[in-house]
Enzyme design. Structure first.
Site, PDB file in Angstrom:
ATOM      1  CD  GLU A 145      -2.341  -1.437   2.694  1.00  0.00           C
ATOM      2  OE1 GLU A 145      -2.219  -0.549   3.547  1.00  0.00           O
ATOM      3  OE2 GLU A 145      -2.868  -2.524   2.927  1.00  0.00           O
ATOM      4  CB  CYS A 156      -1.952   7.128   1.272  1.00  0.00           C
ATOM      5  SG  CYS A 156      -3.161   6.130   2.140  1.00  0.00           S
TER       6      CYS A 156
HETATM    7  P1  NAP Z   1       8.160   5.403   4.529  1.00  0.00           P
HETATM    8  O1  NAP Z   1       9.285   6.310   4.762  1.00  0.00           O
HETATM    9  O2  NAP Z   1       8.170   4.558   3.319  1.00  0.00           O
HETATM   10  O3  NAP Z   1       8.092   4.495   5.836  1.00  0.00           O
HETATM   11  C1  NAP Z   1       7.124   3.501   5.989  1.00  0.00           C
HETATM   12  C2  NAP Z   1       7.674   2.396   6.866  1.00  0.00           C
HETATM   13  O4  NAP Z   1       8.786   1.782   6.207  1.00  0.00           O
HETATM   14  C3  NAP Z   1       8.197   2.886   8.206  1.00  0.00           C
HETATM   15  O5  NAP Z   1       7.953   1.904   9.170  1.00  0.00           O
HETATM   16  C4  NAP Z   1       9.692   3.019   7.942  1.00  0.00           C
HETATM   17  O6  NAP Z   1      10.493   2.940   9.089  1.00  0.00           O
HETATM   18  C5  NAP Z   1       9.910   1.815   7.057  1.00  0.00           C
HETATM   19  N1  NAP Z   1      11.118   1.903   6.254  1.00  0.00           N
HETATM   20  C6  NAP Z   1      11.818   2.986   5.860  1.00  0.00           C
HETATM   21  N2  NAP Z   1      12.887   2.612   5.135  1.00  0.00           N
HETATM   22  C7  NAP Z   1      12.857   1.265   5.059  1.00  0.00           C
HETATM   23  C8  NAP Z   1      13.686   0.286   4.449  1.00  0.00           C
HETATM   24  N3  NAP Z   1      14.763   0.617   3.758  1.00  0.00           N
HETATM   25  N4  NAP Z   1      13.337  -1.015   4.580  1.00  0.00           N
HETATM   26  C9  NAP Z   1      12.259  -1.370   5.283  1.00  0.00           C
HETATM   27  N5  NAP Z   1      11.429  -0.498   5.887  1.00  0.00           N
HETATM   28  C10 NAP Z   1      11.728   0.810   5.771  1.00  0.00           C
HETATM   29  O7  NAP Z   1       6.771   6.146   4.529  1.00  0.00           O
HETATM   30  P2  NAP Z   1       6.215   7.190   5.598  1.00  0.00           P
HETATM   31  O8  NAP Z   1       6.883   8.484   5.337  1.00  0.00           O
HETATM   32  O9  NAP Z   1       6.292   6.630   6.983  1.00  0.00           O
HETATM   33  O10 NAP Z   1       4.693   7.227   5.228  1.00  0.00           O
HETATM   34  C11 NAP Z   1       4.183   8.069   4.274  1.00  0.00           C
HETATM   35  C12 NAP Z   1       3.948   7.314   2.979  1.00  0.00           C
HETATM   36  O11 NAP Z   1       3.084   6.204   3.217  1.00  0.00           O
HETATM   37  C13 NAP Z   1       3.227   8.164   1.960  1.00  0.00           C
HETATM   38  O12 NAP Z   1       3.790   7.973   0.691  1.00  0.00           O
HETATM   39  C14 NAP Z   1       1.805   7.621   1.997  1.00  0.00           C
HETATM   40  O13 NAP Z   1       1.079   7.848   0.817  1.00  0.00           O
HETATM   41  C15 NAP Z   1       2.043   6.189   2.263  1.00  0.00           C
HETATM   42  N6  NAP Z   1       0.837   5.563   2.811  1.00  0.00           N
HETATM   43  C16 NAP Z   1       0.131   4.739   2.007  1.00  0.00           C
HETATM   44  C17 NAP Z   1      -1.030   4.166   2.482  1.00  0.00           C
HETATM   45  C18 NAP Z   1      -1.820   3.248   1.615  1.00  0.00           C
HETATM   46  O14 NAP Z   1      -2.656   2.531   2.157  1.00  0.00           O
HETATM   47  N7  NAP Z   1      -1.609   3.226   0.320  1.00  0.00           N
HETATM   48  C19 NAP Z   1      -1.470   4.445   3.776  1.00  0.00           C
HETATM   49  C20 NAP Z   1      -0.727   5.301   4.568  1.00  0.00           C
HETATM   50  C21 NAP Z   1       0.441   5.862   4.064  1.00  0.00           C
HETATM   51  P3  NAP Z   1      11.022   4.324   9.759  1.00  0.00           P
HETATM   52  O15 NAP Z   1       9.846   5.000  10.271  1.00  0.00           O
HETATM   53  O16 NAP Z   1      11.974   3.901  10.809  1.00  0.00           O
HETATM   54  O17 NAP Z   1      11.699   5.102   8.655  1.00  0.00           O
END
Ligand code: NAP
Length: 481
Positions: free
Chosen positions: A255, A289
């Site tokens: 997602e 999102c």
């Molecule tokens: P993110 O930076 O991708 O982080 C999401 C999760 O992934 C966090 O737990 C993060 O840990 C972890 N993560 C980061 N780098 C990683 C790696 N190299 N390997 C494995 N895991 C890793 O996203 P975010 O900034 O937290 O969230 C915002 C994004 O989520 C937006 O793009 C939004 O659209 C999307 N989102 C999508 C949905 C949907 O249902 N489509 C719902 C909600 C949000 P850390 O926090 O420690 O970095």
């Protein structure tokens, strides 16, 4: 704010094999409204994460074999517990994520709903029994839990993204290792404790909080005991993780990011469209999102829509979410606030008219709601997921052009349409390259509906009848009866 002022039942350790344990390292959690440290949680090492995987693997056979009714009843008890303590959950969300109180309460209720919905779905997993067309055998199909599920969640919905994964995984008979976002671990820890108190057996729910998501996730996904990944977060990280799951041919539910267009067509009810825009844009301060990211408004209603939208935005009170009278809380961090401010600066440099609709507190990660007019399709605010309280308005003349601009993105999570009548809305919605469309509604997320995106917004569907199948393997038995 100190640990003592967190709600009861807010653990700060790692949950491994049913026991809360101290981690090797420490990870401070900040309140983005005050910039004070709220609590210190465990900072798991790779080895600790692999211990959690081992605990989940050990618990899997017994959990998978438990009658579905028993799994359902544990989830239902968790729903009841969470509902009874819903304000504790909302308080944690406000404190670590920064969002407004009403948004936090809405999220907490939505999160609890996944526990209820999947407690209902646990007992309704259907199989099949039919004759093969050639008449030579009987085709029996059933669904088995895939095994240990690794769950990674973002910071913007710390409760709902956790239950949207934990509930279907547990309902399906999988055991879990949850890795919440570094900025918002407390809500996930609280939810894990709710499940533990509700009777989830040791090892079925494990939680590792860590400042090393890359190395930890790489090791977890390489562990042969892990069967599937469910990730919610940004598209770049999702792509990175897909490359890792490919190494072991793991199923992965993704997602990812959105870039939602919000279309206001000729003849639309402007008042209704503004009400919908306020929800689609401002829920969660725009950090969703599903947030409307770019507004395409027909020239005949553009002035009326813009004026009313500005008026509605100007009435919002911006301040700490813990004060329940505020409508818009803090962004999750100063970095996130500054990223949004940077996008606004670029938009202004590109010639758009950027205007704050009201004021925001100076201290803390606050940003006022902004309306941006004179926006060209293709400029910075239409190309980037802003994730904040910023509403860029593009005016269009032809409906087909609006549809073309709406689809002109790699993302395809959600879109919104306000038209002159539902028929036109549905006709336009069918032409939008998007996994979900809100027609005459600014909010459509529902535990009972399939949530997910097309194009680079993801793979798979969460919630609804589909969500549990992300954690099930279809098995076929060919029987020579
Ligand atoms: P993110 O930076 O991708 O982080 C999401 C999760 O992934 C966090 O737990 C993060 O840990 C972890 N993560 C980061 N780098 C990683 C790696 N190299 N390997 C494995 N895991 C890793 O996203 P975010 O900034 O937290 O969230 C915002 C994004 O989520 C937006 O793009 C939004 O659209 C999307 N989102 C999508 C949905 C949907 O249902 N489509 C719902 C909600 C949000 P850390 O926090 O420690 O970095």
């Amino acid at each position: 704010m100190t640990r003592a002022s967190l709600p009861d039942h807010t653990p700060t350790g790692l949950l491994i094999g049913g026991r809360w344990t101290d981690a090797e390292g420490e990870l401070p959690v900040q309140d983005p409204a005050t910039l004070e440290t709220l609590a210190v949680v465990g900072d798991a090492s790779v080895d600790e994460a692999l211990t959690a995987v081992a605990a989940a693997a050990e618990a899997f056979p017994a959990w998978a074999a438990r009658p579905a009714r028993e799994r359902a009843e544990i989830l239902r008890s968790a729903f009841d517990l969470m509902t009874a303590e819903i304000e504790d959950c909302a308080r944690l969300i406000v404190l670590e994520n920064g969002k407004a109180w009403n948004d936090a309460m809405a999220e907490a209720r939505y999160a609890a709903d996944f526990l209820r919905w999947f407690s209902e779905e646990a007992v309704r997993i259907e199989g099949g029994f039919r004759d093969a067309p050639a008449g030579d055998k009987t085709i029996i199909t059933d669904h088995r839990p895939v095994g240990v599920a690794y769950l990674i969640t973002p910071w913007n919905f710390p409760a709902a993204m956790a239950t949207r994964k934990l509930a279907p995984a547990l309902a399906a008979g999988c055991t879990t290792v949850l890795k919440p976002a570094e900025a918002t671990p407390l809500t996930a820890l609280w939810i894990a404790e709710v499940l533990r108190r509700a009777g989830a057996p040791d090892g079925t729910v494990n939680v590792v909080t860590t400042s090393k998501p890359g190395p930890v996730s790489e090791a977890v996904l390489a562990d042969p005991q892990v069967a599937t990944l469910s990730f919610t977060g940004s598209t770049p990280v999702g792509k990175q993780l897909l490359a890792q799951t490919a190494q072991r041919v793991l199923t992965a539910s993704m997602e990812l990011g959105g870039n939602a267009p919000f279309l206001v067509l000729e003849g639309a009810d402007v008042e209704a469209a503004v009400a919908g825009a306020m929800v689609a844009k401002m829920r969660n301060g725009g950090a969703a999102c599903t947030a409307a990211n770019r507004f395409y408004v027909h020239a005949s209603v553009a002035d009326a829509f813009t004026d009313r939208f500005r008026t509605a935005l100007s009435k919002l009170r911006v301040g700490p979410g813990i004060d329940r009278t505020n409508d818009l809380g803090a962004m999750v961090s100063l970095e996130e606030r500054d990223k949004i401010a940077g996008l606004l600066d670029t938009a202004a440099a590109q010639g758009a008219e950027v205007a704050a609709c009201t004021t925001a507190p100076e201290a803390g990660a606050f940003i006022a709601p902004h309306l941006v007019t004179g926006v060209e399709h293709g400029s910075v605010l239409t190309r980037n997921e802003v994730f904040g309280p910023v509403a860029p308005i593009v005016v269009f003349e032809e409906q087909d052009e609006a549809i073309r601009m709406a689809n002109d993105t790699d993302a395809g999570l959600i879109a919104y349409v306000y038209g002159p009548d539902p028929g036109t809305g549905i006709a336009v919605a069918r032409q939008l390259e998007s996994g979900m469309v809100g027609i005459d509604r600014g909010l459509i997320s529902d535990a009972a509906a399939p949530f997910g995106g097309m194009k680079e917004s993801g793979i798979g569907r969460a919630g609804g009848f589909h969500g549990i199948h992300e954690f099930l393997e279809t098995r076929y038995l060919g029987v020579g009866l």
